[in-house]
Motif scaffolding. Structure first.
Motif, mmCIF file in Angstrom:
data_model
loop_
_atom_site.group_PDB
_atom_site.id
_atom_site.type_symbol
_atom_site.label_atom_id
_atom_site.label_comp_id
_atom_site.label_asym_id
_atom_site.label_seq_id
_atom_site.Cartn_x
_atom_site.Cartn_y
_atom_site.Cartn_z
ATOM 1 N N ALA A 1 30.708 -57.448 8.265
ATOM 2 C CA ALA A 1 31.388 -56.879 7.106
ATOM 3 C C ALA A 1 30.478 -56.714 5.905
ATOM 4 O O ALA A 1 30.812 -55.995 4.959
ATOM 5 C CB ALA A 1 32.607 -57.731 6.727
ATOM 6 N N LYS B 1 29.711 -53.351 4.078
ATOM 7 C CA LYS B 1 30.583 -52.753 3.040
ATOM 8 C C LYS B 1 29.945 -52.823 1.658
ATOM 9 O O LYS B 1 30.286 -52.034 0.775
ATOM 10 C CB LYS B 1 31.926 -53.500 2.994
ATOM 11 C CG LYS B 1 33.040 -52.800 3.733
ATOM 12 C CD LYS B 1 34.395 -53.401 3.425
ATOM 13 C CE LYS B 1 34.984 -52.899 2.123
ATOM 14 N NZ LYS B 1 35.242 -51.447 2.130
ATOM 15 N N LYS B 2 29.049 -53.797 1.473
ATOM 16 C CA LYS B 2 28.439 -53.971 0.147
ATOM 17 C C LYS B 2 27.557 -52.796 -0.263
ATOM 18 O O LYS B 2 27.171 -52.694 -1.420
ATOM 19 C CB LYS B 2 27.566 -55.231 0.138
ATOM 20 C CG LYS B 2 28.341 -56.513 0.168
ATOM 21 C CD LYS B 2 27.409 -57.703 -0.053
ATOM 22 C CE LYS B 2 28.008 -58.976 0.526
ATOM 23 N NZ LYS B 2 26.992 -59.980 0.832
ATOM 24 N N GLU C 1 28.443 -49.807 -0.307
ATOM 25 C CA GLU C 1 29.249 -48.764 -0.959
ATOM 26 C C GLU C 1 29.183 -48.954 -2.468
ATOM 27 O O GLU C 1 29.895 -49.765 -3.031
ATOM 28 C CB GLU C 1 30.706 -48.839 -0.500
ATOM 29 C CG GLU C 1 30.864 -48.612 1.006
ATOM 30 C CD GLU C 1 32.301 -48.751 1.489
ATOM 31 O OE1 GLU C 1 33.220 -48.837 0.654
ATOM 32 O OE2 GLU C 1 32.489 -48.771 2.716
ATOM 33 N N TYR D 1 26.577 -51.460 11.010
ATOM 34 C CA TYR D 1 27.683 -50.617 10.562
ATOM 35 C C TYR D 1 28.521 -50.168 11.760
ATOM 36 O O TYR D 1 29.750 -50.278 11.753
ATOM 37 C CB TYR D 1 27.186 -49.385 9.801
ATOM 38 C CG TYR D 1 28.333 -48.488 9.399
ATOM 39 C CD1 TYR D 1 29.031 -48.704 8.214
ATOM 40 C CD2 TYR D 1 28.780 -47.476 10.251
ATOM 41 C CE1 TYR D 1 30.114 -47.922 7.869
ATOM 42 C CE2 TYR D 1 29.872 -46.693 9.924
ATOM 43 C CZ TYR D 1 30.534 -46.918 8.731
ATOM 44 O OH TYR D 1 31.628 -46.153 8.405
ATOM 45 N N TRP E 1 30.441 -52.927 13.196
ATOM 46 C CA TRP E 1 31.582 -53.246 12.313
ATOM 47 C C TRP E 1 32.770 -52.349 12.632
ATOM 48 O O TRP E 1 33.900 -52.808 12.746
ATOM 49 C CB TRP E 1 31.131 -53.076 10.859
ATOM 50 C CG TRP E 1 32.178 -53.322 9.824
ATOM 51 C CD1 TRP E 1 32.964 -54.420 9.676
ATOM 52 C CD2 TRP E 1 32.543 -52.428 8.756
ATOM 53 N NE1 TRP E 1 33.781 -54.277 8.576
ATOM 54 C CE2 TRP E 1 33.543 -53.068 7.999
ATOM 55 C CE3 TRP E 1 32.096 -51.170 8.360
ATOM 56 C CZ2 TRP E 1 34.116 -52.480 6.876
ATOM 57 C CZ3 TRP E 1 32.664 -50.581 7.241
ATOM 58 C CH2 TRP E 1 33.662 -51.235 6.510
ATOM 59 N N ARG E 2 32.495 -51.052 12.801
ATOM 60 C CA ARG E 2 33.601 -50.139 13.097
ATOM 61 C C ARG E 2 34.187 -50.408 14.481
ATOM 62 O O ARG E 2 35.396 -50.330 14.676
ATOM 63 C CB ARG E 2 33.162 -48.655 13.008
ATOM 64 C CG ARG E 2 32.706 -48.169 11.633
ATOM 65 C CD ARG E 2 33.441 -48.790 10.459
ATOM 66 N NE ARG E 2 34.873 -48.535 10.456
ATOM 67 C CZ ARG E 2 35.779 -49.407 10.023
ATOM 68 N NH1 ARG E 2 35.428 -50.595 9.564
ATOM 69 N NH2 ARG E 2 37.054 -49.112 10.038
#
Lengths: 273, 273, 273, 273
Positions: A15, A18-19, A21, B155, B158-159
């Motif tokens: 996760a 996400k940082k 973004e 990434y 993650w998805r």
């Protein structure tokens, strides 16, 4: 039954991506203009004209489809108060106080461009019943911020002036080609160096066309204004007579001058808070 | 014939508004991931499910239409080397060396979101021949930059982890409702606090469903890889025998694990320059 | 004599790293406010107060040094028309039409913060002749954009209100400690929950201090206005009598109210184009 | 005693202006290079050289003062691992994992530029004991992001190549002027069109100067590396013998080659996480 893969653990391990973004908030209290442009519509339209002998210089079906897509956008997004369109482009004004998607740039530009495109493709068969779409058309979008009302007015004046310049040229050009029998190369040569007055003269003296009498849609482009209407309705609630004011907004499609003061005085609510 | 309006002069008077377009260049030499999400697809899909009794928890027609739109994007934009999709979202990897639209953020995010949407609407009737679109669907897009290969891998992991978590929950949920006769409220209550292993157990013991045997498409999502193929063609040109190497790229749709090394070793060209 | 290193070739081989400098242009036609804050001045000032028994709650030498540094900035950058300072912070207004450094954010914020700091350190010995600087102080800077005149006025009102709130608190606090014999913990406890009126009352009834009679510098902060003066000079040039208007600008340091209309009416040129 | 002005109410009425501070977070996990440049140091230095007959082409006092200011920055900010300086500029490498000020661009660029400037002015008298500063010097700063280690190495190679090119030119130029008796115009003319080898030749054959024997400081610039030293200390705590590893970092000032692999192999920790 043994799980090699622990999804909750994996979820939290990955996760961190996400940082990346980073925020892209647009300056508050500033007018936003979203301008959409057909992507390679030259290629797109030329393939059409080759195959279907479109009316030149303007195809009213294509323009009306653009207006239809613009209306979809304005029906869905109430913060759009005004729009102007010509050819394969459309510009939309969002009021400066809009809090749409917390003013996140990518979110606004992508979602609104997407909805416009979606409406364009969905309604294609209505405007081109005999012409199936050969491939999916697309639009690019950008947002430009304007701090003051005067700049917003000047932006719309700039687009309408552009409409005028392009349409006068194209009208003269296609008259020379379709009615005057010139090749496209000859027509460009005829028009090289001419000013506005010369093109009016060519149209009138050679082809009997009074440019100022042509369709306002072609000369002025399409303008869509959100108009607010307040209706007072009488309602009987629990035995008592009550009236409540209700505001409807409707969309007006115009092909008028947007450069002079008249327009902005008549629709003065557009720029108001 | 008198011209009150001098278009050339007006054009230059208003053109200053162009200066408000400030640059939004993305950092060079960095991987771009474009993620698209259906806008209010819950509302969108729920209205469908209400009206047409969609298969739950997954509708393969809707997923295949997403794949179709993703392929359109990858056919048009060669710099996209990989994509992953689930439900109403899709992510695309542009190589870090891409110079697409000079790496202008708004241009890339709007045009690609637009083309995806356009393809989705255009091909809707192929996948839903009996279900006319009630209104134009839209997607939002965002670009996230990743400096390193590991982050790109994480990434995508993650998805896919997200796909797994959501699909396992939804599969158990709809089994409880559709086969187990629970209300949706009861089903949520049954699943509250359960971990992955518990949901597998519920599916197997109560409904005889071996989760790991379900469609890989639902469990893993859709992965599209651009594969390069070099073919050597012999050509006879001006009397001489000449061979020239030609590179084709094709798109492969997979529903495989993207978290482990195997995938990235097999398709190692994805992250290469 | 053999050169292993060819500098021209190396220069061009490495120069690609310049491409990573992405533009950071600020929106045109928008007021810029640059706010500088002392970095860890609490630590900085507390070490001073510990060692040199500074006057509390305000040290006029420190405030006058801040004013001096602010004047240096306004002498060098003519586009700054107004400034307001309190404690270890200062805010500067650049006119919305400024083209300083082509409105590049990093260039403006770094250069102006640097010059302010430089002047602060250079002039330190003038204001603190007996107190050598122990280590180099620093400031952070940020630029905030404001589209409208009203927002600019409200920004300055916000800073002056902040000055008032802080100074009233600190004045009451140090009176309780220095004259009332309370510990700092007791003084904070005494003031907890009090409103403005209560603090006035404490100062007046316990210590005979009429807050409104204290130094305006402490109560209102420092305001620096650029004032334009036009002088007509008669000059005899080549035998002919000629007069030429010449505009000087001077800087006025004030400690007045900036919230009410009076100030903005008197200095109406500040917000004009 | 009546309060016309309610500060708490005013505070909350004006506080909306804070919303105009939009975020400027830098992409995570990316190397930051901060480059500082003397602002108008040409003017600044030329006024010095005119008044104090500085040694040309290099003034070692000025360079050592720059090194001193750079060390201040590296002592205060531990995330800076490497720096390179020449003439009136200095570049600093912050590690890609730095969380300094939450990676806010304006905060970092302004604070670090400020501290460098502050140290420069504070330590001026140590390096120029007989030369009082005439006016406050300033620096501009910018941050450039680099995703990969190779780009970081190439950035530092680019700056050292620049040092070489400038210093070779200036050395030849001032030899022609100061020892060869040419005017500055003549000296520029003499050097026009020459390559590196020619300048070496001019220095050696006309002035007996072997360029490669000149001060490394002038030819290579200044490089400051943070070096970590781990010391194991024995400590007797509550009767038990305990050892704890403690990491000190020290700063090394070098004037060596930074282009070849040797440097990066020896100080390999610089680019490590």
């Amino acid at each position: 039954h043994k799980l090699l893969f622990n999804p909750a653990m994996a979820g939290s391990r990955f996760a961190y991506v996400k940082k990346f973004e980073v925020p892209d908030t647009l300056l508050p209290s500033t007018f936003m203009v979203l301008r959409l442009d057909g992507h390679s519509f030259h290629r797109f339209q030329s393939s059409f004209s080759d195959q279907h002998a479109f009316a030149k210089p303007n195809d009213s079906r294509a323009l009306e489809l653009m207006d239809r897509a613009a209306k979809t956008l304005m029906e869905e997004y109430r913060d759009i108060r005004l729009a102007i369109g010509e050819s394969d482009e459309y510009s939309f004004l969002l009021h400066k106080s809009t809090a749409l998607y917390n003013r996140r740039q990518s979110k606004i530009v992508s979602t609104l461009t997407s909805l416009f495109t979606s409406s364009y493709v969905l309604h294609w068969p209505t405007f081109f019943p005999d012409v199936p779409l050969q491939y999916p058309p697309s639009f690019d979008g950008r947002i430009v911020l304007y701090p003051s009302e005067q700049q917003v007015r000047d932006y719309f004046a700039w687009r309408q002036t552009d409409t005028h310049i392009n349409n006068l040229y194209n009208t003269a050009f296609w008259a020379l080609v379709l009615q005057g029998g010139q090749t496209t190369t000859e027509a460009h040569a005829t028009l090289r160096g001419t000013v506005s007055k010369d093109k009016h003269e060519i149209l009138f003296s050679r082809f009997g066309i009074n440019y100022d009498k042509l369709e306002p849609r072609y000369r002025k482009g399409s303008i869509i204004v959100r108009v607010e209407e307040t209706s007072v309705e009488a309602a009987e609630l629990s035995g008592k007579q009550k009236s409540k004011a209700k505001t409807h907004t409707t969309l007006e499609l115009l092909h008028c001058d947007i450069i002079r003061d008249d327009f902005w005085e008549k629709y003065s609510h557009i720029l108001k808070d």
